[in-house]
Design a protein around this motif. Structure first.
Motif, short mmCIF file in Angstrom:
data_model
loop_
_atom_site.label_atom_id
_atom_site.label_comp_id
_atom_site.label_asym_id
_atom_site.label_seq_id
_atom_site.Cartn_x
_atom_site.Cartn_y
_atom_site.Cartn_z
N UNK A 228 -7.97 -3.11 3.18
CA UNK A 228 -7.73 -2.63 1.71
C UNK A 228 -6.40 -1.80 2.07
N UNK A 229 -5.97 -1.24 2.88
CA UNK A 229 -4.82 -0.36 3.12
C UNK A 229 -3.77 -1.67 3.31
N UNK A 230 -3.95 -2.68 3.97
CA UNK A 230 -2.53 -3.66 3.96
C UNK A 230 -2.62 -4.43 2.69
N UNK A 231 -3.59 -4.88 2.05
CA UNK A 231 -3.59 -5.34 0.83
C UNK A 231 -2.97 -4.59 -0.17
N UNK A 232 -3.20 -3.38 -0.24
CA UNK A 232 -2.47 -2.69 -1.08
C UNK A 232 -0.97 -2.43 -0.89
N UNK B 257 0.81 -5.62 -1.68
CA UNK B 257 0.73 -5.74 -3.14
C UNK B 257 0.00 -6.90 -3.67
N UNK B 258 -0.95 -7.27 -2.69
CA UNK B 258 -1.75 -8.54 -3.23
C UNK B 258 -3.00 -8.80 -2.51
N UNK B 259 -4.01 -9.02 -3.03
CA UNK B 259 -5.27 -9.32 -2.62
C UNK B 259 -5.17 -10.49 -1.50
N UNK B 260 -5.69 -10.47 -0.36
CA UNK B 260 -5.75 -11.29 0.53
C UNK B 260 -4.29 -11.43 1.39
N UNK B 261 -3.73 -10.27 1.34
CA UNK B 261 -2.41 -10.21 2.16
C UNK B 261 -3.08 -9.95 3.46
N UNK B 262 -3.80 -9.08 3.96
CA UNK B 262 -4.03 -8.76 5.42
C UNK B 262 -4.69 -10.09 5.82
N UNK B 263 -5.35 -10.75 5.37
CA UNK B 263 -6.01 -12.22 6.01
C UNK B 263 -4.97 -13.14 5.91
N UNK C 132 -1.55 6.14 -6.36
CA UNK C 132 -2.31 6.49 -5.33
C UNK C 132 -3.79 6.20 -5.40
N UNK C 133 -4.22 6.74 -6.86
CA UNK C 133 -5.74 6.61 -7.22
C UNK C 133 -6.20 4.98 -6.96
N UNK C 134 -5.27 4.39 -7.38
CA UNK C 134 -5.39 2.74 -7.48
C UNK C 134 -5.77 2.39 -6.18
N UNK C 135 -4.72 2.46 -5.18
CA UNK C 135 -4.44 1.95 -4.05
C UNK C 135 -5.37 2.55 -3.17
N UNK C 136 -5.55 3.93 -3.06
CA UNK C 136 -6.31 4.72 -2.05
C UNK C 136 -7.78 5.11 -2.27
N UNK C 137 -8.10 4.71 -3.61
CA UNK C 137 -9.40 4.99 -3.87
C UNK C 137 -10.46 4.10 -3.17
N UNK D 29 12.11 -6.92 -1.67
CA UNK D 29 11.17 -6.49 -0.80
C UNK D 29 10.02 -5.45 -1.14
N UNK D 30 9.07 -5.18 -0.62
CA UNK D 30 8.21 -4.20 -0.55
C UNK D 30 8.00 -3.18 0.75
N UNK D 31 6.80 -2.43 0.45
CA UNK D 31 6.73 -1.62 1.56
C UNK D 31 6.45 -2.32 3.17
N UNK D 32 6.16 -3.56 2.95
CA UNK D 32 5.88 -4.25 4.31
C UNK D 32 7.13 -5.10 4.80
#
Length: 288
Positions: A178-182, A185-191, A156-161, A265-268
Motif C-alpha cells: 500500500x505504501x508503494x502503490x500510494x 500513485x496507482x494501484x498495482x504499482x508495487x506488483x 495523508x489520510x487518503x494515502x496512509x489510512x 515525475x512522481x515520488x518514485x
C-alpha cells in the motif's frame, strides 16, 4: 569493523559486498564504489542500501559513492539497547557516519524519509556536509500555508489510512504494498516492480510499525531552513501527490538557491530513472 576500515574498499568494478561500520553502537551495512570526494546516499522508508546499487555505479565513476542501511533497516538483527527508531536517531547516526569516514565534508543525497534527517544534521553539523540533494523530504514541520496544510492532511489520510490499517492487522507486507502503490500513485504499482526491488521493500516490512509510531521528528521551521549554511537543492516531481509535493514546495520556498522540478515525475523518480536522477545529482555537485 571499525569506521576507518570502511575507507578504500570501493572500486571501478561496481559496488562491493556489504561491509559494516560501527555507528553509535550499531553495525550498519555499507557499500561503496569509486574514489575521491565522498557522496553519501540515504534511502527512504521500507528500503536499505541496496536500492542505490545502480546509482553507485554511475556516481562512482567520478566520486567515492557510498550508501548505507540506516539503523533498523536492512536484514540485520536489531540491538536491544538501540535508541528509538526516528528522525533524530537517524540524524545522529548520519553525523557519526560522516565523522567515521574521516574524509572531510561529504555531499549527501537523500530521498523521502531520510530528507528530514539530512536537514537536521545540516543544521547542527554543517561542517560535515558539503552539500545536500534531497528528493521530496517527508516531514511537513515547515508547511504553514492553510490551504496547503488542508490539502496535505486530506492526502495523508487518503494515502496512509490504509497503511495504518494493514499495520494494525499485522499485515506488514500488505502495508508495504500500500505504501508503494500510494507513492507510485496507482494501484498495482508495487506488483509491477522488478523482483529485486520488491525483495528490498519486503525485507524491510518489519520497520513499518516503527515508522508509523516513531517519536515526533525535530520541528524544523522555515526560518531554520533559510539559515542553512550548506548548499541544498530540493527536487520534486511535477506530478507528485500532495503528501510529497506540498512538503517539497514549502521546503524549496524556504531554502535559498535553485531547486528542481522534474517534468512528468512522481515520488518514485530516483528508482524509476536512476540515470536522470544521478545526472541531476552530478550537475548539482559540480555546481557546488
Amino acid at each position: 569493523m571499525t569506521a576507518a576500515s570502511l575507507a578504500g574498499h570501493g572500486g571501478p568494478d561496481g559496488a562491493q559486498a556489504p561491509r559494516f561500520m560501527e555507528v553509535n553502537g550499531a553495525r550498519l551495512a555499507c557499500v561503496e564504489q569509486g574514489q575521491g570526494t565522498p557522496v553519501v546516499f540515504l534511502h527512504g522508508a521500507a528500503s536499505d542500501h541496496r536500492m542505490w546499487d545502480r546509482h553507485l555505479a554511475i556516481v562512482g565513476e567520478r566520486h567515492r559513492a557510498i550508501a548505507y542501511s540506516q539503523r533498523y533497516f536492512g536484514t540485520g538483527a536489531w540491538g536491544s539497547s538501540w535508541p528509538p527508531f526516528g528522525v533524530q536517531t537517524h540524524a545522529d547516526d548520519l553525523v557519526a557516519f560522516l565523522r567515521g569516514l574521516g574524509a572531510g565534508p561529504a555531499h549527501v543525497v537523500a530521498w523521502s524519509y531520510a530528507g528530514h534527517a539530512v536537514l537536521t544534521a545540516a543544521l547542527t553539523h554543517p561542517e560535515l556536509i558539503r552539500s545536500a540533494f534531497i528528493h521530496e523530504p517527508g516531514v511537513p514541520s515547515y508547511v504553514t500555508d492553510p490551504a496547503e496544510l488542508s490539502a496535505l492532511r486530506d492526502d495523508l489520510n487518503a494515502m496512509f489510512g490504509p497503511v495504518f490499517g494493514a499495520v494494525e492487522r499485522g499485515e506488514l507486507q500488505e502495508a508495504v504494498r500500500l505504501l508503494l502503490d500510494g507513492s507510485g500513485q496507482r494501484e498495482g504499482y508495487f506488483a509491477a516492480q522488478p523482483a529485486e526491488r520488491q525483495t528490498v521493500n519486503l525485507d524491510n516490512a518489519r520497520t513499518m510499525p516503527l515508522l508509523l509510531s516513531q517519536p515526533q521528528p525535530p520541528a524544523i521551521t522555515c526560518a531554520d531552513l533559510a539559515s542553512l549554511k550548506v548548499p541544498v537543492t530540493i527536487a520534486h516531481g511535477e506530478l507528485s501527490r500532495p503528501t510529497f509535493g506540498v512538503v517539497s514546495r514549502a521546503a524549496a520556498r524556504c531554502i535559498p538557491g535553485q531547486h528542481l522540478v522534474v517534468p512528468g515525475a512522481t515520488h518514485m523518480w530516483p528508482e524509476e530513472d536512476a540515470g536522470a536522477f544521478c545526472a541531476a545529482v552530478l550537475r548539482f555537485i559540480e555546481a557546488v
